[in-house]
Scaffold this active site. Structure first.
Site, PDB file in Angstrom:
ATOM      1  N   CYS A 119       0.813  -1.230   0.000  1.00 15.49           N
ATOM      2  CA  CYS A 119       0.000   0.000   0.000  1.00 15.49           C
ATOM      3  C   CYS A 119       0.845   1.278   0.000  1.00 15.49           C
ATOM      4  O   CYS A 119       0.322   2.359  -0.264  1.00 15.49           O
ATOM      5  CB  CYS A 119      -0.949   0.009   1.192  1.00 15.49           C
ATOM      6  SG  CYS A 119      -2.031  -1.418   1.216  1.00 15.49           S
ATOM      7  N   HIS A 252      -3.210   7.328   2.251  1.00 16.03           N
ATOM      8  CA  HIS A 252      -3.658   6.001   1.820  1.00 16.03           C
ATOM      9  C   HIS A 252      -5.047   5.755   2.399  1.00 16.03           C
ATOM     10  O   HIS A 252      -5.312   6.060   3.561  1.00 16.03           O
ATOM     11  CB  HIS A 252      -2.665   4.951   2.320  1.00 16.03           C
ATOM     12  CG  HIS A 252      -3.140   3.549   2.111  1.00 16.03           C
ATOM     13  ND1 HIS A 252      -3.646   3.118   0.907  1.00 16.03           N
ATOM     14  CD2 HIS A 252      -3.193   2.479   2.953  1.00 16.03           C
ATOM     15  CE1 HIS A 252      -3.983   1.840   1.009  1.00 16.03           C
ATOM     16  NE2 HIS A 252      -3.728   1.442   2.235  1.00 16.03           N
ATOM     17  N   ASN A 282     -10.164  -0.089   0.200  1.00 17.64           N
ATOM     18  CA  ASN A 282      -8.691  -0.012   0.192  1.00 17.64           C
ATOM     19  C   ASN A 282      -8.192  -0.624  -1.120  1.00 17.64           C
ATOM     20  O   ASN A 282      -8.288  -1.834  -1.320  1.00 17.64           O
ATOM     21  CB  ASN A 282      -8.147  -0.780   1.403  1.00 17.64           C
ATOM     22  CG  ASN A 282      -6.637  -0.749   1.497  1.00 17.64           C
ATOM     23  OD1 ASN A 282      -5.953  -0.356   0.551  1.00 17.64           O
ATOM     24  ND2 ASN A 282      -6.111  -1.174   2.632  1.00 17.64           N
TER      25      ASN A 282
END
Ligand code: UT7
Length: 325
Positions: A119, A252, A282
């Site tokens: 990520c 993020h 996500n």
């Protein structure tokens, strides 16, 4: 003299199949897995995510995001001499998704490679592209985050499968005589490999180990909140700025509670934070460029503003980039 790099265009792409929380509840219930819209919204802020159909790969999503980024930069694929794709869900073991994407885009000839930092991948990729442009190794780059996390989710594990989605985001980063990227800060701590991983691997024509995502959510949560604050303060310090100079924070997009907690620690009001986790879930390395492009196209984020991008993920990896758009 062109000694800096600057973002000149943004683009993103979401696969058309949107799965609301209620779609997920129905799909999981059919497998005997109990969850609820209320739990997902309360614990994560997620209301929907997008999933690819069979036969669609990270490079397919990335190509669409790149076309939109090139169009917004007023550039053609032929003008690109560097492509970096951040992904943990590559099309193949090799060659890189960047090479596959380069060919689909018709940008053949320049350098192309993938970055694997889960990520945090887009923050890593942007930092590498900035360094390559500043040293003269490249003039005009596409920096891409592209993921099909739906392929590595365990739909019998309710603690993870409701969290992730598919998508891609991209920026065009060009050599510039005025600073765009102001500072960056990258870190990893490999002792936390096990708290977020897909432990399987390919050997002798078979998959050995489990090829589905495993996460200790609480351990990731605790680490994330601490390191995101540190990385943000580091990039501000390196660029001789303070949190008050930030026009937009683009973190993020994993969990609204992590985003709120980081913003609170930095004293950045939520009115200055770009949030897309509610609609995208996500999307790992794609989440930051997707959020950036969404905010640019909605008119929120404007040319000349100061942006703090920050990411955290498996590895454990984390980092931040401070930039002027
Ligand atoms: O992108 C990389 C970074 N990743 C992240 O940042 C993720 C970080 N972690 C998180 O976002 C959170 O830890 C989660 C959203 C994953 C979990 O939230 P939590 O508040 O830490 O929940 P929990 O794991 O403590 O679980 C609480 C309860 C448990 O039930 P019991 O043991 O209290 O009876 C879980 O079994 O919630 C249960 N639960 C669910 N219930 C309904 C877990 N998942 C679900 C679900 N639906 N989908």
């Amino acid at each position: 003299m062109k000694k800096y790099s600057r973002i000149t265009g943004t683009g993103s792409f979401l696969p058309p199949r949107r799965m609301s929380n209620s779609d997920m509840v129905d799909a999981l219930q059919a497998r005997g897995v109990e969850t609820s819209d209320e739990w997902i919204v309360d614990r994560t802020g997620i209301r929907a995510r997008h999933f690819v159909d069979d036969g669609v790969f990270s490079s397919d999503l990335g190509v669409e995001a790149c076309k939109r980024a090139l169009e917004s930069a007023g550039r053609t694929a032929k003008e690109i001499d560097l492509i970096i794709v951040a992904t943990s869900t590559p099309d193949m073991v090799f060659p890189s998704t960047a090479c596959i994407l380069q060919n689909k885009l018709g940008a053949n000839g320049g350098a192309a490679f993938d970055v694997q930092a889960v990520c945090s991948g887009f923050i890593y990729a942007l930092t590498i592209a900035d360094a390559m442009i500043r040293t003269g190794a490249a003039q005009r780059a596409l920096v891409v985050g592209a993921e099909v996390f739906s392929r590595i989710l365990d739909f019998d594990d309710r603690t993870t499968c409701v969290l992730f989605g598919d998508g891609a985001g991209a920026v065009v980063l060009e050599a510039s005589s005025t600073p765009g990227i102001l500072s960056s800060d990258l870190h990893a701590d490999g002792k936390h490999v096990d708290i977020l991983c897909v432990p399987g691997h390919v050997a002798g024509g078979a998959i050995l180990g489990d090829p589905l995502l495993k996460m200790d959510g609480q351990a990731v949560f605790k680490l994330a909140v601490g390191v995101l604050e540190e990385a943000a303060l580091a990039v501000l310090d390196k660029a001789h700025r303070t949190a008050a100079d930030i026009d937009w924070m683009i973190p993020h997009q994993a969990n609204i509670r992590i985003i709120q907690s980081t913003a609170r620690k930095l004293k950045v009001p939520m009115a200055k934070v770009v949030v897309t986790v509610d609609q995208h879930g996500n999307t790992s390395a794609a989440s930051i460029p997707l959020a950036l492009d969404t905010a640019v196209r909605s008119g929120k984020v404007k040319l000349g503003q100061t942006l703090l991008l920050e990411g955290v993920g498996g590895g454990f990896t984390w980092g931040a980039v401070l930039l002027n758009l």
